[in-house]
Design a protein around this motif. Structure first.
Motif, PDB file in Angstrom:
ATOM      1  N   VAL A  90     -19.932  35.984  67.189  1.00 60.03           N
ATOM      2  CA  VAL A  90     -21.135  37.035  67.091  1.00 60.03           C
ATOM      3  C   VAL A  90     -21.742  36.875  65.845  1.00 60.03           C
ATOM      4  CG1 VAL A  90     -19.328  38.898  66.295  1.00 60.03           C
ATOM      5  CG2 VAL A  90     -21.491  39.379  67.553  1.00 60.03           C
ATOM      6  N   PHE A  91     -22.963  36.693  65.902  1.00 61.92           N
ATOM      7  CA  PHE A  91     -23.938  36.765  64.809  1.00 61.92           C
ATOM      8  C   PHE A  91     -24.201  38.112  64.377  1.00 61.92           C
ATOM      9  CE2 PHE A  91     -23.930  32.429  65.852  1.00 61.92           C
ATOM     10  CZ  PHE A  91     -24.311  31.657  64.810  1.00 61.92           C
ATOM     11  N   LEU A  92     -24.052  38.646  63.015  1.00 62.03           N
ATOM     12  CA  LEU A  92     -24.434  39.795  62.562  1.00 62.03           C
ATOM     13  C   LEU A  92     -25.220  39.749  61.214  1.00 62.03           C
ATOM     14  CD1 LEU A  92     -20.521  41.133  62.747  1.00 62.03           C
ATOM     15  CD2 LEU A  92     -22.541  41.445  64.419  1.00 62.03           C
ATOM     16  N   GLY A  93     -25.850  40.759  60.782  1.00 61.64           N
ATOM     17  CA  GLY A  93     -26.409  40.885  59.619  1.00 61.64           C
ATOM     18  C   GLY A  93     -27.610  41.776  59.624  1.00 61.64           C
ATOM     19  N   ASP A  94     -28.466  42.058  58.517  1.00 65.54           N
ATOM     20  CA  ASP A  94     -29.631  42.891  58.771  1.00 65.54           C
ATOM     21  C   ASP A  94     -30.828  42.229  59.214  1.00 65.54           C
ATOM     22  OD1 ASP A  94     -28.054  44.635  57.271  1.00 65.54           O
ATOM     23  OD2 ASP A  94     -29.043  44.608  55.272  1.00 65.54           O
ATOM     24  N   ILE A  95     -31.733  42.844  59.624  1.00 63.21           N
ATOM     25  CA  ILE A  95     -32.926  42.514  60.225  1.00 63.21           C
ATOM     26  C   ILE A  95     -33.594  41.412  59.262  1.00 63.21           C
ATOM     27  CG2 ILE A  95     -34.645  44.275  59.425  1.00 63.21           C
ATOM     28  CD1 ILE A  95     -35.958  43.935  62.066  1.00 63.21           C
ATOM     29  N   TYR A  96     -34.149  40.236  59.865  1.00 64.81           N
ATOM     30  CA  TYR A  96     -34.986  39.125  59.171  1.00 64.81           C
ATOM     31  C   TYR A  96     -34.095  38.328  58.057  1.00 64.81           C
ATOM     32  CZ  TYR A  96     -38.902  41.626  61.172  1.00 64.81           C
ATOM     33  OH  TYR A  96     -39.653  42.327  62.190  1.00 64.81           O
ATOM     34  N   THR A  97     -32.811  38.281  58.290  1.00 61.14           N
ATOM     35  CA  THR A  97     -32.007  37.407  57.430  1.00 61.14           C
ATOM     36  C   THR A  97     -32.146  35.944  57.985  1.00 61.14           C
ATOM     37  OG1 THR A  97     -29.968  38.154  58.845  1.00 61.14           O
ATOM     38  CG2 THR A  97     -30.455  39.261  56.860  1.00 61.14           C
ATOM     39  N   PHE A 104     -27.115  36.741  55.645  1.00 59.30           N
ATOM     40  CA  PHE A 104     -27.592  37.647  54.588  1.00 59.30           C
ATOM     41  C   PHE A 104     -28.806  36.526  53.875  1.00 59.30           C
ATOM     42  CE2 PHE A 104     -24.749  35.383  51.557  1.00 59.30           C
ATOM     43  CZ  PHE A 104     -25.809  35.641  50.289  1.00 59.30           C
ATOM     44  N   ASP A 105     -29.861  37.171  53.386  1.00 56.17           N
ATOM     45  CA  ASP A 105     -30.866  36.405  52.998  1.00 56.17           C
ATOM     46  C   ASP A 105     -30.642  36.180  51.241  1.00 56.17           C
ATOM     47  OD1 ASP A 105     -33.290  35.742  51.802  1.00 56.17           O
ATOM     48  OD2 ASP A 105     -34.508  37.062  52.846  1.00 56.17           O
ATOM     49  N   LYS A 110     -31.561  41.230  48.047  1.00 57.93           N
ATOM     50  CA  LYS A 110     -30.089  41.622  47.610  1.00 57.93           C
ATOM     51  C   LYS A 110     -29.645  42.730  48.306  1.00 57.93           C
ATOM     52  CE  LYS A 110     -26.902  42.142  44.096  1.00 57.93           C
ATOM     53  NZ  LYS A 110     -26.470  41.024  43.574  1.00 57.93           N
ATOM     54  N   GLN A 111     -30.305  43.621  48.915  1.00 59.92           N
ATOM     55  CA  GLN A 111     -29.874  44.533  49.866  1.00 59.92           C
ATOM     56  C   GLN A 111     -29.159  43.948  51.172  1.00 59.92           C
ATOM     57  OE1 GLN A 111     -29.776  47.901  49.739  1.00 59.92           O
ATOM     58  NE2 GLN A 111     -28.401  47.613  51.563  1.00 59.92           N
ATOM     59  N   THR A 112     -29.909  42.578  51.913  1.00 62.27           N
ATOM     60  CA  THR A 112     -28.933  42.052  52.851  1.00 62.27           C
ATOM     61  C   THR A 112     -27.627  41.788  52.388  1.00 62.27           C
ATOM     62  OG1 THR A 112     -29.942  39.895  52.460  1.00 62.27           O
ATOM     63  CG2 THR A 112     -31.192  41.560  53.783  1.00 62.27           C
ATOM     64  N   PHE A 113     -27.556  41.346  50.973  1.00 59.77           N
ATOM     65  CA  PHE A 113     -26.033  40.898  50.501  1.00 59.77           C
ATOM     66  C   PHE A 113     -25.245  42.058  50.460  1.00 59.77           C
ATOM     67  CE2 PHE A 113     -23.616  40.259  46.599  1.00 59.77           C
ATOM     68  CZ  PHE A 113     -22.665  39.078  47.044  1.00 59.77           C
ATOM     69  N   ILE A 170     -32.174  35.467  44.656  1.00 67.26           N
ATOM     70  CA  ILE A 170     -31.623  36.578  43.835  1.00 67.26           C
ATOM     71  C   ILE A 170     -30.048  36.527  43.457  1.00 67.26           C
ATOM     72  CG2 ILE A 170     -31.470  39.277  43.499  1.00 67.26           C
ATOM     73  CD1 ILE A 170     -34.054  39.208  44.891  1.00 67.26           C
ATOM     74  N   VAL A 171     -29.477  36.354  44.870  1.00 62.12           N
ATOM     75  CA  VAL A 171     -28.038  36.134  45.011  1.00 62.12           C
ATOM     76  C   VAL A 171     -27.441  34.857  44.618  1.00 62.12           C
ATOM     77  CG1 VAL A 171     -26.127  36.625  46.510  1.00 62.12           C
ATOM     78  CG2 VAL A 171     -28.167  37.961  46.725  1.00 62.12           C
TER      79      VAL A 171
END
Length: 222
Positions: free
Chosen positions: A23-30, A99-100, A104-107, A141-142
């Motif tokens: 299953v692939f998870l994560g915030d939008i546009y990552t 994450f992207d 940073k927020q996606t991290f 950034i990360v």
């Protein structure tokens, strides 16, 4: 060198020895869908829009002379679909949290996604964190070190990828296949791990929502 061959319904009499749900998870546009498309088709669409709901794809790979069927569940990152995702985490063998590295927020959201996985699967599912968009060096950034430590804290793997260039996409799935067949996590992939090509057939059918595509036209899930 390990050579993988991806087959799509052309195995003949060969029967997969194992089947695993990823299953692939994560915030939008990552870039969850972009990673899957690169893995399945070896293609990249810079204008691809956000996944609406859940998409499902399935491929059989040969890894170290063993046939493995991977069921790929691509989940939407929008908050309005969040309540649906636990249903798809259940019975999963692997949770790939994307994450992207330029966002940073996606991290920071990784902890929440891991919590969702642990709530449904405890320690039964392998956690894999994928830092996508590694090609955007100047916008990064990360750091690799920060993300790697995050993965270790969650007892998972860390792999950096670029769906745009294809860097480390096959390495990501190689790490997963090795972990699944060995029954334990493998060594974290380094950012510059040499890429190994995958032979692919039968591209997947991408399902999109036209209204959402129009609304999100300016966004990119690279």
């Amino acid at each position: 060198m390990i050579i993988w061959i991806i087959m799509a319904g052309v195995l003949g009499s060969a029967t997969p020895t194992a089947k695993f749900k990823l299953v692939f998870l994560g915030d939008i546009y990552t870039g969850k869908t972009s990673i899957i498309n690169r893995f399945m088709n070896d293609t990249f669409d810079a204008n691809y829009q956000a996944t609406i709901g859940i998409d499902f794809l399935s491929k059989t790979i040969y890894h170290e002379n063993q046939a493995i069927r991977l069921q790929l569940w691509d989940t939407a990152g929008q908050e309005r679909f969040r309540s649906l995702i636990p249903n798809y985490i259940r019975d999963s063998s692997v949770a790939i949290i994307v994450f992207d590295v330029t966002n940073k927020q996606t991290f920071l959201s990784i902890d929440r996604w891991v919590q969702d996985v642990r709530s449904e699967r405890g320690k039964e599912a392998l956690i894999v964190i994928a830092g996508n968009k590694m090609d955007k060096v100047e916008e990064r950034i990360v750091s690799y070190e920060e993300a790697s430590e995050k993965a270790k804290a969650h007892e998972g793997l860390y792999v950096e990828t670029s769906a745009k260039t294809g860097d480390n996409i096959s390495q990501l799935f190689k790490q997963i296949a090795t972990s699944l067949t060995n029954g334990k996590p493998t060594v974290t992939a380094q950012p510059n791990t040499p890429e190994q090509r995958i032979v692919l057939t039968n591209p997947p059918q991408n399902q999109t929502n036209e209204a959402a595509r129009a609304q999100d036209k300016k966004n990119c899930a690279c």
